[in-house]
Design an enzyme around this catalytic site. Sequence first.
Site, PDB file in Angstrom:
ATOM      1  N   MET A   1      14.816  -5.844   2.386  1.00  0.00           N
ATOM      2  CA  MET A   1      13.573  -5.202   1.973  1.00  0.00           C
ATOM      3  C   MET A   1      13.835  -4.119   0.928  1.00  0.00           C
ATOM      4  O   MET A   1      14.889  -3.495   0.908  1.00  0.00           O
ATOM      5  CB  MET A   1      12.889  -4.560   3.196  1.00  0.00           C
ATOM      6  CG  MET A   1      12.384  -5.570   4.217  1.00  0.00           C
ATOM      7  SD  MET A   1      11.127  -6.672   3.526  1.00  0.00           S
ATOM      8  CE  MET A   1       9.810  -5.493   3.189  1.00  0.00           C
TER       9      MET A   1
ATOM     10  N   GLU B   1       0.815  -1.208   0.000  1.00  0.00           N
ATOM     11  CA  GLU B   1       0.000   0.000   0.000  1.00  0.00           C
ATOM     12  C   GLU B   1       0.851   1.261   0.000  1.00  0.00           C
ATOM     13  O   GLU B   1       0.494   2.265  -0.629  1.00  0.00           O
ATOM     14  CB  GLU B   1      -0.937  -0.003   1.210  1.00  0.00           C
ATOM     15  CG  GLU B   1      -2.030  -1.046   1.177  1.00  0.00           C
ATOM     16  CD  GLU B   1      -1.562  -2.441   1.573  1.00  0.00           C
ATOM     17  OE1 GLU B   1      -2.320  -3.403   1.413  1.00  0.00           O
ATOM     18  OE2 GLU B   1      -0.405  -2.573   2.050  1.00  0.00           O
TER      19      GLU B   1
END
Length: 443
Positions: free
Chosen positions: A332, A85
């Site tokens: 990440m 998101e």
Amino acid sequence: MNIRKNTEMNDDLPNDYAPSLKEDVCRWAYSFILTLAIPFTTLYLLYKSSNRNKDVDHSRFERFGFVSHPPKMNGYLFHCVSVGEVVTASCLIKRIMQEEPNAQITITTTTSTGSARVRDIFGKTVHHFYLPFDLQISMSLMLNRIKPKMVLITEVELWPNLIHVCWKRKIPVLAINARMTDRSVKNYIKIKYLFSPMLHKLSHICAQGERDYKNYTTLGADKSRITLTQNIKFDQAAAQQTKQDTFKGINKNATPTLVAGSTHELEESALLSAMKQLWKTHPTLRLIIVPRHPERFLTVKKILENQNESFECTSESQQISPNTRLVLLDEMGKLNSAYQIANIAFVGGSLADKGGHNALEPAALSVPVIMGPNTYNNPLICEILAQRGALVIVKNTNDIVSQCSYWLSNPDKALNCGNAGRQVLDENSGALEKTWFKIKSFY
């Protein structure tokens, strides 16, 4: 852009709605149950803070509404659950920064990985904290400190008390890139007295697809407050660029690469089984595995240790060797870097029953895509890509071997499929402009 005062724009908000006693009782019951769960959640947060980092430590205070004050008030508050998101909303946030350079942007997340992604993308240019527990008092404390002129909720995470408090304060709440799966409709119908009031209190819903538009109306949303904007992910993926460091020096034309992005449990094993067969005919083929969740990095590393094959972890190597056939990307924010050297992409969460992750990321880089049958998170995107030949659905290891073998043996066919995916993005962009237009209509 000239901004009207909040008192003027509030005329457009859905304040003619009055929840019934049964609906209010359901929200109070929900709040009571949540209150009972908070001590256990707090203990869990304390456990995470002792085992991870100090960032999680301060989050437990934020969860009760004790958030830091932003440099400026009267800005935009975005809620993004996690990494996906945040990435989706990033292009809209950047657009707002362009159009309103003096506007304060605040971003809340639910997960630590989402928090890390906010920092990666925006650094200190935005105000950021964890979304408080969805209690009326916590949300009120948070709004008292932030004083936003608008709240934008990305995709699907609607919180009853957050929306209620904003509604009472006449703060517009927009659901942007709003998603509503058929499975969610069935669940929300079961709790309609809790869910339906939220739809009436939302100022507007920007639906990401026909299915989502239809499902919101099925649940009772007023058609005058829904716009079919299409999916911002098309715009976001088309514009995404990542600096290439980790895989610098690797030439995908010399040594073909299969990137397995956002994988879940059992998917790594299926891909490794496929690789053992593919190596018989394509011995230089490289597999890069990118687990969806960082807490699984160690688990996947142990799976690779049990293979009769050497491998490298990106966290332990400044630059991956061109000859390494197995790579674990255990960092990440670097999935796009891997897709840049991919000849074929597997998008995870699709063999596992997780609904499938974002196939547009590899498609934006003209990489042909394979996915499992579970694509219900983004059915329209996957359907369009499949119709154009840019995505092929696989059901098991044998299907993975068959499709990869075909593309590896016919690189021109693979290239055409990849280019078709990029063309889909170019043809379907525009959701960003439609969403921004709807935001501006409130001023």
